[in-house]
Structures are given as C-alpha cells and as structure tokens.
Motif scaffolding. Structure first.
Motif, PDB file in Angstrom:
ATOM      1  N   LEU A 116       7.376  11.186   5.731  1.00 25.65           N
ATOM      2  CA  LEU A 116       7.334  11.030   7.115  1.00 25.65           C
ATOM      3  C   LEU A 116       6.147  10.134   7.706  1.00 25.65           C
ATOM      4  O   LEU A 116       6.136   9.251   8.465  1.00 25.65           O
ATOM      5  CB  LEU A 116       7.493  12.231   8.057  1.00 25.65           C
ATOM      6  CG  LEU A 116       9.147  12.692   7.927  1.00 25.65           C
ATOM      7  CD1 LEU A 116       9.406  13.379   6.661  1.00 25.65           C
ATOM      8  CD2 LEU A 116       9.551  13.291   9.061  1.00 25.65           C
ATOM      9  N   ARG A 117       5.001  10.606   6.843  1.00 22.58           N
ATOM     10  CA  ARG A 117       3.734   9.752   7.069  1.00 22.58           C
ATOM     11  C   ARG A 117       2.988  10.213   5.801  1.00 22.58           C
ATOM     12  O   ARG A 117       3.113  11.142   5.093  1.00 22.58           O
ATOM     13  CB  ARG A 117       2.762  10.213   8.211  1.00 22.58           C
ATOM     14  CG  ARG A 117       2.648  11.539   8.276  1.00 22.58           C
ATOM     15  CD  ARG A 117       1.113  11.774   9.333  1.00 22.58           C
ATOM     16  NE  ARG A 117       0.803  12.995   9.267  1.00 22.58           N
ATOM     17  CZ  ARG A 117      -0.016  13.611   8.423  1.00 22.58           C
ATOM     18  NH1 ARG A 117      -0.426  13.246   7.180  1.00 22.58           N
ATOM     19  NH2 ARG A 117      -0.380  15.098   8.744  1.00 22.58           N
ATOM     20  N   PRO A 118       2.252   9.212   5.384  1.00 27.23           N
ATOM     21  CA  PRO A 118       1.175   9.383   4.311  1.00 27.23           C
ATOM     22  C   PRO A 118       0.349  10.538   4.377  1.00 27.23           C
ATOM     23  O   PRO A 118      -0.272  10.951   5.481  1.00 27.23           O
ATOM     24  CB  PRO A 118       0.404   8.109   4.102  1.00 27.23           C
ATOM     25  CG  PRO A 118       0.741   7.278   5.358  1.00 27.23           C
ATOM     26  CD  PRO A 118       1.985   7.805   6.054  1.00 27.23           C
ATOM     27  N   GLY A 144       0.640  -1.150   0.096  1.00 28.88           N
ATOM     28  CA  GLY A 144       0.034  -0.151  -0.046  1.00 28.88           C
ATOM     29  C   GLY A 144       0.821   1.266  -0.032  1.00 28.88           C
ATOM     30  O   GLY A 144       2.194   1.227   0.270  1.00 28.88           O
ATOM     31  N   SER A 145       0.296   2.553  -0.340  1.00 30.62           N
ATOM     32  CA  SER A 145       1.075   3.554  -0.521  1.00 30.62           C
ATOM     33  C   SER A 145       1.469   3.947   0.721  1.00 30.62           C
ATOM     34  O   SER A 145       2.630   4.610   0.951  1.00 30.62           O
ATOM     35  CB  SER A 145      -0.282   4.875  -0.933  1.00 30.62           C
ATOM     36  OG  SER A 145      -0.590   4.494  -2.060  1.00 30.62           O
ATOM     37  N   ALA A 146       0.921   3.876   2.077  1.00 27.73           N
ATOM     38  CA  ALA A 146       1.373   4.000   3.310  1.00 27.73           C
ATOM     39  C   ALA A 146       2.906   3.525   3.580  1.00 27.73           C
ATOM     40  O   ALA A 146       3.388   3.966   4.595  1.00 27.73           O
ATOM     41  CB  ALA A 146       0.477   3.742   4.352  1.00 27.73           C
ATOM     42  N   VAL A 171      -5.181   6.801   1.975  1.00 27.83           N
ATOM     43  CA  VAL A 171      -3.979   7.973   2.133  1.00 27.83           C
ATOM     44  C   VAL A 171      -3.641   8.053   0.489  1.00 27.83           C
ATOM     45  O   VAL A 171      -4.221   7.390  -0.344  1.00 27.83           O
ATOM     46  CB  VAL A 171      -2.884   7.229   2.795  1.00 27.83           C
ATOM     47  CG1 VAL A 171      -3.184   6.585   4.300  1.00 27.83           C
ATOM     48  CG2 VAL A 171      -2.179   6.068   1.820  1.00 27.83           C
ATOM     49  N   ALA A 172      -3.019   9.286   0.429  1.00 29.65           N
ATOM     50  CA  ALA A 172      -2.495   9.637  -0.900  1.00 29.65           C
ATOM     51  C   ALA A 172      -1.451   8.791  -1.574  1.00 29.65           C
ATOM     52  O   ALA A 172      -0.549   8.225  -0.592  1.00 29.65           O
ATOM     53  CB  ALA A 172      -1.950  11.110  -0.820  1.00 29.65           C
TER      54      ALA A 172
END
Lengths: 131, 129
Positions: B78-80, A69-71, B38-39
């Motif tokens: 650093l984070r989505p 996943g993107s995350a 999330v992007a």
C-alpha cells in the motif's frame, strides 16, 4: 507511451555463494540448504540452492529499475517452480525479462520471466507498477 | 500434522518489529539497489517469515519448520516501507490441503504500522511429508 505486448530489455543478474550468504544475513533466512552443500545434498537437493525469495528480490530489482524505483511497485507475485542451483566457486545467471500485459493510466501490469541456466525458475511472476 | 482447526484463524504476532535503516541498507545491497530511502518491494518477507515461524510452529498449529519449502509469494504494497516503521504482523491461515503426502498451507500476513495497513503478503508454504 507504453503499449501492451512491449517486451522490456533483458537483464542478467549473477548469483554465487557469497550472495546467498549476504542474502541470508540480510533476510534472516539462515536455512542451511542455501549455504551448506553437504546438508543440501543430505536432504535430496542436487547442490546448494538459492533462496526463492532472493530470486524474487532480484526480479523485483528489475521491475523497480524499469518503473523508476522501489516505491513504484504496488503488487508483486511469483511461484517458485524450480530451484536456482549454485555450485561452489561458480556464478550462475538469473536472466530476467518482462512483457507489458495491461496499461491503465499510469498503472502497468507486467508478466515476468526468470530463468537460470536456461531453466524457468519463477512461474506466474507478475507485477503491478505505477510508472 | 497441522491442526485443521487452525484454518480460518488469525494469529497475532506479539512482537513489535522496528525497521532500521541498516536493515534496508543491507537488503538493498544484496540486490544492488542504491536508493535506500524506501525498502525494496520484497523486504517485508524478512518480517513475515520470522513471524510465521514463531506463530506457525506453536503446538496448537503444529507446522514442522524444518520440512518447510516456500511455494509461492505475493505482496500487495500500500506504501513503501521506510526506516522507523514499527510493525505488528498477523498470520491468517487461509487454506490447508494435503497433496502427494505434503501439507500445503496458504497464509496471509498483514503488516500494520499502528492502525495503518502497509503490506499484505500471501505465502504458500509446503511442509514436505
């Protein structure tokens, strides 16, 4: 167990003029070299070319899919070394593959290869993912 | 010509840019991403590039946007990014050099949501001579 040197499965994306228009709208990059053939040729390009960042976004999808996943993507870099040329009424390929270069716990570094019509379009393409 | 005095300086974007779910959805759709919680990892370029354009084309810096080519790009995430993030985006001109008649600038952009740094992005931009 992910081992250094493992090559991940290849994936082929297809890029056409409709996708360039969709990316222009989604990204806000309306530069006419990505949509207007006459304009692209007038500034010395062979034809309409893809946004480098669309090429990178597709390579990012490849990396995200593998990582879960993107995350999972923490770092991502690439150099735009050759344009992806997109003639009217054609779908051109973007063929992406990656190799594992480092593994540290659940952090994995990848070297990414992206070609279109057999020509390497991204250089020094690398990602760091948490797998 | 780009003003050499701009090298090393950080220019703050004045805008607050709110990320919407519709923006994440349309960016995701282009690349075939169906999970839009999330992007995608390169989504922040849509914020950085528009901020670069408004910052770097100011007369005191002097980038000619019509002659710009994107040379390379790097993200540290650093984070989505998620819908509802409100970013301010700075541009720091890290280096400027001239090669084969082209001006090559490397710019770092830091995207902050309040005081939280979310993405740092580096772009090499080539202004064709």
């Amino acid at each position: 167990m992910i081992e250094i040197g493992t090559t991940l499965p290849e994936k082929v994306f297809y890029i056409d003029r409709a996708l360039l228009k969709a990316y222009a709208d989604a990204s806000g990059d309306q530069n006419p070299i990505h949509q207007d053939e006459a304009f692209a040729i007038s500034v010395g390009l062979p034809n309409v070319i893809s946004h480098g960042m669309l090429t990178m976004a597709l390579a990012g999808k490849y990396v995200s899919d593998w990582a879960g996943g993107s995350a999972q993507v923490r770092e991502f870099s690439a150099r735009f070394i050759k344009p992806v040329i997109v003639p009217a009424s054609e779908k051109v390929d973007l063929t992406v593959v990656a190799t594992v270069t480092e593994v540290d716990g659940n952090t994995v570094k990848l070297d990414i290869s992206a070609t279109s019509a057999g020509v390497k379009v991204l250089g020094m393409a690398k990602a760091v993912v948490v797998k | 010509m780009i003003n050499p005095d701009s090298v090393g300086r950080t220019f703050k974007g004045v805008e607050h840019v709110t990320v919407t779910q519709a923006q994440i959805d349309s960016f995701s759709a282009v690349i075939g991403e169906t999970n839009t919680e999330v992007a995608p990892p390169t989504f922040s370029i849509r914020i950085s590039l528009s901020q670069y354009e408004s910052i770097l084309t100011q007369p005191e810096i002097g980038v000619d946007w019509t002659r710009l080519v994107h040379g390379d790009q790097k993200f540290e995430i650093l984070r989505p990014i998620v819908a509802g993030d409100v970013f301010t985006c700075s541009a720091t001109i890290e280096t400027l050099r001239v090669a084969a008649g082209n001006e090559i600038i490397s710019v770092r952009s830091d995207l902050h949501n309040g005081t939280e740094l979310v993405v740092t992005a580096w772009s090499t931009l080539v202004v064709r001579g």
